[in-house]
Motif scaffolding. Structure first.
Motif, mmCIF file in Angstrom:
data_model
loop_
_atom_site.group_PDB
_atom_site.id
_atom_site.type_symbol
_atom_site.label_atom_id
_atom_site.label_comp_id
_atom_site.label_asym_id
_atom_site.label_seq_id
_atom_site.Cartn_x
_atom_site.Cartn_y
_atom_site.Cartn_z
ATOM 1 N N ILE A 138 0.841 -1.207 0.000
ATOM 2 C CA ILE A 138 0.000 0.000 0.000
ATOM 3 C C ILE A 138 0.873 1.253 0.000
ATOM 4 C CG2 ILE A 138 -1.734 1.306 1.289
ATOM 5 C CD1 ILE A 138 -2.765 -1.404 2.360
ATOM 6 N N ALA A 139 1.951 1.234 0.775
ATOM 7 C CA ALA A 139 2.879 2.368 0.765
ATOM 8 C C ALA A 139 3.474 2.576 -0.624
ATOM 9 C CB ALA A 139 3.993 2.135 1.789
ATOM 10 N N SER A 140 3.746 1.455 -1.323
ATOM 11 C CA SER A 140 4.291 1.543 -2.682
ATOM 12 C C SER A 140 3.337 2.277 -3.614
ATOM 13 C CB SER A 140 4.576 0.145 -3.231
ATOM 14 O OG SER A 140 5.489 -0.562 -2.418
ATOM 15 N N LEU A 141 2.042 2.101 -3.378
ATOM 16 C CA LEU A 141 1.044 2.793 -4.191
ATOM 17 C C LEU A 141 1.226 4.298 -4.107
ATOM 18 C CD1 LEU A 141 -1.648 2.962 -5.798
ATOM 19 C CD2 LEU A 141 -2.833 2.812 -3.595
ATOM 20 N N PHE A 142 1.512 4.798 -2.924
ATOM 21 C CA PHE A 142 1.603 6.248 -2.746
ATOM 22 C C PHE A 142 2.938 6.808 -3.232
ATOM 23 C CE2 PHE A 142 -1.826 5.206 0.184
ATOM 24 C CZ PHE A 142 -2.731 6.214 -0.098
ATOM 25 N N TYR A 143 4.066 6.239 -2.786
ATOM 26 C CA TYR A 143 5.308 6.843 -3.254
ATOM 27 C C TYR A 143 5.641 6.419 -4.681
ATOM 28 C CZ TYR A 143 7.740 2.666 -1.191
ATOM 29 O OH TYR A 143 8.171 1.401 -0.841
ATOM 30 N N GLY A 144 4.996 5.349 -5.161
ATOM 31 C CA GLY A 144 5.135 5.017 -6.573
ATOM 32 C C GLY A 144 4.534 6.080 -7.470
ATOM 33 N N THR A 145 3.509 6.779 -6.970
ATOM 34 C CA THR A 145 2.935 7.887 -7.738
ATOM 35 C C THR A 145 3.983 8.956 -8.000
ATOM 36 O OG1 THR A 145 0.760 7.497 -6.752
ATOM 37 C CG2 THR A 145 1.126 9.640 -7.757
#
Length: 435
Positions: free
Chosen positions: A247-254
């Motif tokens: 889930i964290a990857s979703l945000f900083y992946g943006t």
């Protein structure tokens, strides 16, 4: 003098396996750099769409559509690959499809929007889902205390290839007078051929990982894939640290997606010409190589969570600094010096190299055995959804302005950082080993 101690993969087994895996990381750089980061977005705006009022949103929708398709299919494709041991078949197939469709981009004529969409979406889909299958090999190629070193070195080789591609691109632009976007079609064909050439070692020498028999007899391939996904969802509580990481990857992946797909657009907005754009991306690439040195040498010692947090702080400061620069540039009617962009570019490049490699290694460290492709399929789902989340950035940029859009970007990075704080690395790894 023993030069072997300077070789990052010194002492690791399966050297030919490792290099055949790294070769695919090198192969897909032609698509990442030439198509997505450097040239195709500008070609799409100036040659294909030719309407500044809608270009940001049309590009975001085109790119987002390919990412949505990848996001929807990544978990199922990963589960199917684990079910029948099809990881290598899927990896090579994605590379061939991407290479062929990328070559097709070189035949688009002005105004042929639908042709551009029909070629780009499958090419980007194949490239993106191929990243998932590539990452799923990492747990079988490196021991758990070495995944950071292997992932970081492979990422460094990929960035070195990207730097070479930049030099070739800049040289061709200058020597052959291909500075106009309408003259860039040979670059797209070259990118496709590069991809096809460098997947050959992968096809010849990379081996399908040996896994325990975890199949579902009596069920067809698709049904078995859904069954595996249902089992994984049921076990979410057991793998809560992995779930938090995804889930964290979703945000900083943006944040990473915005840099990859809007870097050349933003640089052009602040006065960089075509050759300057190539040099600017070259700076980002060199900084990316430097960024990969940290996870290569230190991530396995520092810890995966701590490494990711350090890189996220760097990215958050950089995003806020970029927003400040955009505000100052607008307040000076576009006459503000461009030198701060070179500093920002170096920090962005460092973040791309270090955070990308560190995240891949962290997921590998927490992935349950025999479910690597499925885990990285869900990882791919999050990263592709993060690419779709570039649309809010584009919308705010078009309607409110670049400074406000960059603040939105900083907010996404901050959300990823806060979620990462709650991950227990040891607990997550122990849960995966108990699978």
């Amino acid at each position: 003098m023993n030069l072997g101690r300077f070789y990052p993969l010194n002492g690791l087994p399966q050297q030919r396996q490792l290099w055949s895996w790294i070769s695919f990381d090198v192969a897909n750089q032609s698509f990442t750099l030439i198509i997505n980061t450097l040239l195709f977005s500008v070609f799409f705006f100036q040659v294909v769409v030719q309407d500044e009022a809608i270009d940001d949103r049309v590009w975001a929708l085109t790119y987002g559509s390919s990412m949505l398709l990848t996001a929807l299919l990544s978990p199922l494709a990963g589960a199917v690959a684990d079910e029948r041991s099809y990881k290598k078949l899927c990896l090579i197939g994605s590379g061939v499809i991407c290479g062929v469709f990328t070559c097709g981009l070189g035949f688009i004529q002005p105004g042929q929007l639908w042709l551009a969409v029909l070629l780009y979406i499958p090419a980007n889909f194949a490239f993106s889902i191929g990243e998932n299958f590539l990452a799923s090999f990492l747990p079988s190629l490196a021991r758990q205390h070495e995944v950071g070193r292997v992932s970081g070195f492979s990422w460094a080789c990929a960035y070195a290839a990207a730097l070479f591609l930049l030099i070739v691109t800049a040289g061709a632009m200058i020597a052959l007078k291909w500075e106009s976007p309408d003259a860039w079609r040979p670059f797209f064909i070259f990118a496709g051929l590069w991809f096809l050439a460098f997947i050959i070692p992968t096809a010849l020498w990379l081996k399908e990982p040996q896994v325990a028999n975890t199949g579902h007899p009596g069920k067809n391939l698709i049904t078995a894939g859904f069954v595996r996904l249902a089992e994984t969802v049921k076990d979410t509580a057991r793998y809560k640290d992995l779930a938090l990481l995804l889930i964290a990857s979703l945000f900083y992946g943006t944040g990473m997606s915005v840099v990859v797909f809007f870097a050349s657009i933003l640089a052009k907005q602040y006065g960089f010409q075509q050759v300057d754009l190539v040099i600017f991306v070259a700076v980002i690439t060199v900084s990316g190589i430097i960024g990969t040195i940290v996870p290569t040498l230190y991530q396995d010692k520092l810890g995966h969570r701590r490494s990711v947090l350090i890189f996220l702080v760097v990215w958050l400061v950089t995003a806020l600094g970029f927003a400040g620069y955009a505000y100052l540039n607008e307040s000076h009617a576009g006459n503000y010096p461009t030198w701060p962009l070179w500093v920002i570019g170096n920090l962005l490049g460092f973040g791309l190299g270090s955070l990308g490699s560190a995240n891949r290694a962290f997921v590998s460290y927490l992935a349950p055995p025999n479910r690597e492709a499925e885990t990285f399929g869900i990882w791919g789902l999050m990263w592709k959804l993060s690419a779709i989340m570039t649309f809010p950035f584009a919308w705010v940029k078009d309607t409110m302005g670049t400074p406000e859009a960059l603040l939105v970007l900083a907010g996404f990075i901050l959300a990823g950082l806060v979620l990462t704080l709650f991950i227990n690395e040891k607990r997550g790894h122990d849960a995966a080993r108990e699978h």
